[in-house]
Design a protein around this motif. Sequence first.
Motif: not given
Length: 214
Positions: A20-21, A23, A65-66, A68-70, A96, A190, A192
């Motif tokens: 899920h990550v 990166e 994930r959160y 990196l996305d935020h 981040a 969020a 997932y």
Amino acid sequence: MKTDPHSFILSNTRLLAPPHVPEVRLHLADEAHDLWQKTEEELEVIGLPPPFWAFAWAGGQGLARYILDHPEAASGKRVLDFATGSGLVAIAAKRAGAVDVLAADVDPWAADAVALNAVANDVTVDFVRGDLIGRAVDAEVVLAGDVFYDKGFAEALVPWFRRLAGEGRLVLVGDPGRSYLPKDCLEPLASYEVPVTRALEDAEVKKTTVWRFT
């Protein structure tokens, strides 16, 4: 101890990307039971907790994930990753844009796991070994993945996290529906569907939510 943790981790894990990550790359184990037994043999101690540092748990993957996305949640801030395990969430915070990341854990192997994983991702993460529950922290953001699996642990964590949130710190937790999640003081941010290791979770996918302490 029969060998040093650094060598043990390199010999018993592979550098992989959590599903899920993708990166991030971590030194992860393929098989839970064998590694658990080997860890006990190396430390010459029976009854150790699972080697949390060797797996990308659902709560940690969701929280990473959160972040990196935020990135605004961590960018330019001082971050504490509590019960860091592999350091996945700490690494995500650093990527981040966090100015300083402190990873904390009581596991004697976590320091080496976090150091190896930070190098693999070309980031710098500080580490402290010890129980920080109840202590004052310098961080502006406190992150914790998969920490509400035990009743006693949860009962100690909740008042501390609530106090930190009351002081104006952003306290985020990633949780895949553990038994002792205190939903009455949490706001969902969020959710997932996170692929996980069936041997650990008895499932291939866990719905994981990122929550903010209120």
